[in-house]
Design a protein around this motif. Sequence first.
Motif, PDB file in Angstrom:
ATOM      1  N   VAL A   1      34.917  40.345  42.273  1.00  0.00           N
ATOM      2  CA  VAL A   1      34.372  41.456  43.322  1.00  0.00           C
ATOM      3  C   VAL A   1      35.316  42.689  43.398  1.00  0.00           C
ATOM      4  O   VAL A   1      35.121  43.692  43.462  1.00  0.00           O
ATOM      5  CB  VAL A   1      33.926  40.771  44.497  1.00  0.00           C
ATOM      6  CG1 VAL A   1      33.495  41.822  45.474  1.00  0.00           C
ATOM      7  CG2 VAL A   1      32.714  39.829  44.093  1.00  0.00           C
ATOM      8  N   TRP A   2      36.628  41.828  43.762  1.00  0.00           N
ATOM      9  CA  TRP A   2      37.689  42.958  44.327  1.00  0.00           C
ATOM     10  C   TRP A   2      38.043  44.099  43.344  1.00  0.00           C
ATOM     11  O   TRP A   2      38.272  45.383  43.444  1.00  0.00           O
ATOM     12  CB  TRP A   2      38.736  42.543  44.864  1.00  0.00           C
ATOM     13  CG  TRP A   2      38.328  42.135  46.340  1.00  0.00           C
ATOM     14  CD1 TRP A   2      38.414  40.784  46.889  1.00  0.00           C
ATOM     15  CD2 TRP A   2      37.804  43.017  47.488  1.00  0.00           C
ATOM     16  NE1 TRP A   2      37.734  40.808  48.208  1.00  0.00           N
ATOM     17  CE2 TRP A   2      37.434  42.138  48.458  1.00  0.00           C
ATOM     18  CE3 TRP A   2      37.616  44.362  47.526  1.00  0.00           C
ATOM     19  CZ2 TRP A   2      36.957  42.754  49.797  1.00  0.00           C
ATOM     20  CZ3 TRP A   2      37.148  44.810  48.688  1.00  0.00           C
ATOM     21  CH2 TRP A   2      36.828  43.988  49.641  1.00  0.00           C
ATOM     22  N   TYR A   3      38.096  43.537  42.073  1.00  0.00           N
ATOM     23  CA  TYR A   3      38.857  44.385  40.808  1.00  0.00           C
ATOM     24  C   TYR A   3      37.440  45.252  40.447  1.00  0.00           C
ATOM     25  O   TYR A   3      37.667  46.280  39.840  1.00  0.00           O
ATOM     26  CB  TYR A   3      39.067  43.708  39.881  1.00  0.00           C
ATOM     27  CG  TYR A   3      40.463  43.037  39.697  1.00  0.00           C
ATOM     28  CD1 TYR A   3      41.661  43.936  39.625  1.00  0.00           C
ATOM     29  CD2 TYR A   3      40.982  41.725  40.108  1.00  0.00           C
ATOM     30  CE1 TYR A   3      43.150  43.381  39.945  1.00  0.00           C
ATOM     31  CE2 TYR A   3      42.252  41.252  40.426  1.00  0.00           C
ATOM     32  CZ  TYR A   3      43.147  42.035  40.250  1.00  0.00           C
ATOM     33  OH  TYR A   3      44.490  41.777  40.524  1.00  0.00           O
ATOM     34  N   ALA A   4      36.228  44.819  40.421  1.00  0.00           N
ATOM     35  CA  ALA A   4      35.101  45.535  40.162  1.00  0.00           C
ATOM     36  C   ALA A   4      35.111  46.677  41.444  1.00  0.00           C
ATOM     37  O   ALA A   4      34.741  47.871  40.912  1.00  0.00           O
ATOM     38  CB  ALA A   4      33.725  44.814  40.337  1.00  0.00           C
ATOM     39  N   ALA A   5      35.350  46.782  42.418  1.00  0.00           N
ATOM     40  CA  ALA A   5      35.293  47.486  43.429  1.00  0.00           C
ATOM     41  C   ALA A   5      36.620  48.613  43.302  1.00  0.00           C
ATOM     42  O   ALA A   5      36.350  49.945  43.313  1.00  0.00           O
ATOM     43  CB  ALA A   5      35.636  47.040  44.965  1.00  0.00           C
ATOM     44  N   VAL A   6      37.614  48.098  42.825  1.00  0.00           N
ATOM     45  CA  VAL A   6      38.798  48.968  42.111  1.00  0.00           C
ATOM     46  C   VAL A   6      38.259  49.712  41.292  1.00  0.00           C
ATOM     47  O   VAL A   6      38.458  51.107  41.251  1.00  0.00           O
ATOM     48  CB  VAL A   6      40.198  48.314  42.056  1.00  0.00           C
ATOM     49  CG1 VAL A   6      40.986  49.117  41.289  1.00  0.00           C
ATOM     50  CG2 VAL A   6      40.702  47.583  43.595  1.00  0.00           C
TER      51      VAL A   6
ATOM     52  N   GLY B   1      35.900  52.643  29.069  1.00  0.00           N
ATOM     53  CA  GLY B   1      37.584  51.953  28.838  1.00  0.00           C
ATOM     54  C   GLY B   1      37.814  51.234  30.076  1.00  0.00           C
ATOM     55  O   GLY B   1      38.262  50.157  29.956  1.00  0.00           O
ATOM     56  N   GLY B   2      37.313  51.614  31.461  1.00  0.00           N
ATOM     57  CA  GLY B   2      37.355  50.948  32.351  1.00  0.00           C
ATOM     58  C   GLY B   2      36.750  49.199  32.419  1.00  0.00           C
ATOM     59  O   GLY B   2      37.365  48.357  32.833  1.00  0.00           O
ATOM     60  N   VAL B   3      35.545  49.382  31.980  1.00  0.00           N
ATOM     61  CA  VAL B   3      34.814  48.102  31.753  1.00  0.00           C
ATOM     62  C   VAL B   3      35.458  47.258  30.777  1.00  0.00           C
ATOM     63  O   VAL B   3      35.649  45.799  31.034  1.00  0.00           O
ATOM     64  CB  VAL B   3      33.352  48.163  31.476  1.00  0.00           C
ATOM     65  CG1 VAL B   3      32.731  47.009  31.070  1.00  0.00           C
ATOM     66  CG2 VAL B   3      32.671  48.927  32.620  1.00  0.00           C
ATOM     67  N   ALA B   4      36.122  47.681  29.771  1.00  0.00           N
ATOM     68  CA  ALA B   4      36.579  46.903  28.722  1.00  0.00           C
ATOM     69  C   ALA B   4      38.075  46.239  29.507  1.00  0.00           C
ATOM     70  O   ALA B   4      38.632  45.118  29.237  1.00  0.00           O
ATOM     71  CB  ALA B   4      37.088  47.600  27.501  1.00  0.00           C
ATOM     72  N   ALA B   5      38.956  47.202  30.155  1.00  0.00           N
ATOM     73  CA  ALA B   5      40.011  46.906  30.999  1.00  0.00           C
ATOM     74  C   ALA B   5      39.735  45.698  31.973  1.00  0.00           C
ATOM     75  O   ALA B   5      40.461  44.752  32.031  1.00  0.00           O
ATOM     76  CB  ALA B   5      40.648  47.961  31.760  1.00  0.00           C
TER      77      ALA B   5
ATOM     78  N   SER C   1      46.200  50.334  36.748  1.00  0.00           N
ATOM     79  CA  SER C   1      45.921  50.906  38.096  1.00  0.00           C
ATOM     80  C   SER C   1      45.344  49.532  39.085  1.00  0.00           C
ATOM     81  O   SER C   1      45.833  49.550  39.911  1.00  0.00           O
ATOM     82  CB  SER C   1      44.693  52.092  38.264  1.00  0.00           C
ATOM     83  OG  SER C   1      45.209  53.017  37.467  1.00  0.00           O
ATOM     84  N   GLY C   2      44.524  48.892  38.252  1.00  0.00           N
ATOM     85  CA  GLY C   2      44.193  47.581  38.963  1.00  0.00           C
ATOM     86  C   GLY C   2      45.518  46.757  39.221  1.00  0.00           C
ATOM     87  O   GLY C   2      45.404  46.057  40.295  1.00  0.00           O
ATOM     88  N   THR C   3      46.152  46.750  38.058  1.00  0.00           N
ATOM     89  CA  THR C   3      47.515  45.617  38.307  1.00  0.00           C
ATOM     90  C   THR C   3      48.294  46.319  39.496  1.00  0.00           C
ATOM     91  O   THR C   3      49.059  45.479  40.264  1.00  0.00           O
ATOM     92  CB  THR C   3      48.183  45.665  36.906  1.00  0.00           C
ATOM     93  OG1 THR C   3      47.472  45.216  35.793  1.00  0.00           O
ATOM     94  CG2 THR C   3      49.433  44.881  36.941  1.00  0.00           C
ATOM     95  N   VAL C   4      48.565  47.659  39.594  1.00  0.00           N
ATOM     96  CA  VAL C   4      49.460  48.267  40.545  1.00  0.00           C
ATOM     97  C   VAL C   4      48.766  47.980  42.046  1.00  0.00           C
ATOM     98  O   VAL C   4      49.479  47.767  42.892  1.00  0.00           O
ATOM     99  CB  VAL C   4      49.641  49.733  40.310  1.00  0.00           C
ATOM    100  CG1 VAL C   4      50.386  50.445  41.428  1.00  0.00           C
ATOM    101  CG2 VAL C   4      50.599  49.793  39.105  1.00  0.00           C
TER     102      VAL C   4
END
Length: 113
Positions: free
Chosen positions: A96-101, A71-75, A18-21
Amino acid sequence: MERAVREVVASGAFALLSGTVLWPPGTVYWTAIAAVVGKSVTLGVVLLVAVGFGVGFGRLTRVRARRFLVGGVAAYVVGMVAIEVVSSPTSPVHLVWYAAVLACLVGGTVLGR
């Protein structure tokens, strides 16, 4: 125990994808949209879509929020290390932005349950 591991791994894979997309590293296709509607609106749309992704994942899998978060924190860690190694960004803004996502994905997953 096996189910917990599966949920954490599935959540991590989903969060990384999801973060990559939503915010592809090194790809700036959102800038075309931002040029038309503005940066704030564009960022709001990206984060809203992240919430929607999380809602869908939460409804589909019924994953527990804590497992999704693990799982999300590991990703997030894997993704940030990969970005640092591959592209050596000059600014830490991606952190910051990936943490917000991720926060929006987690929130959406909670809403979806």
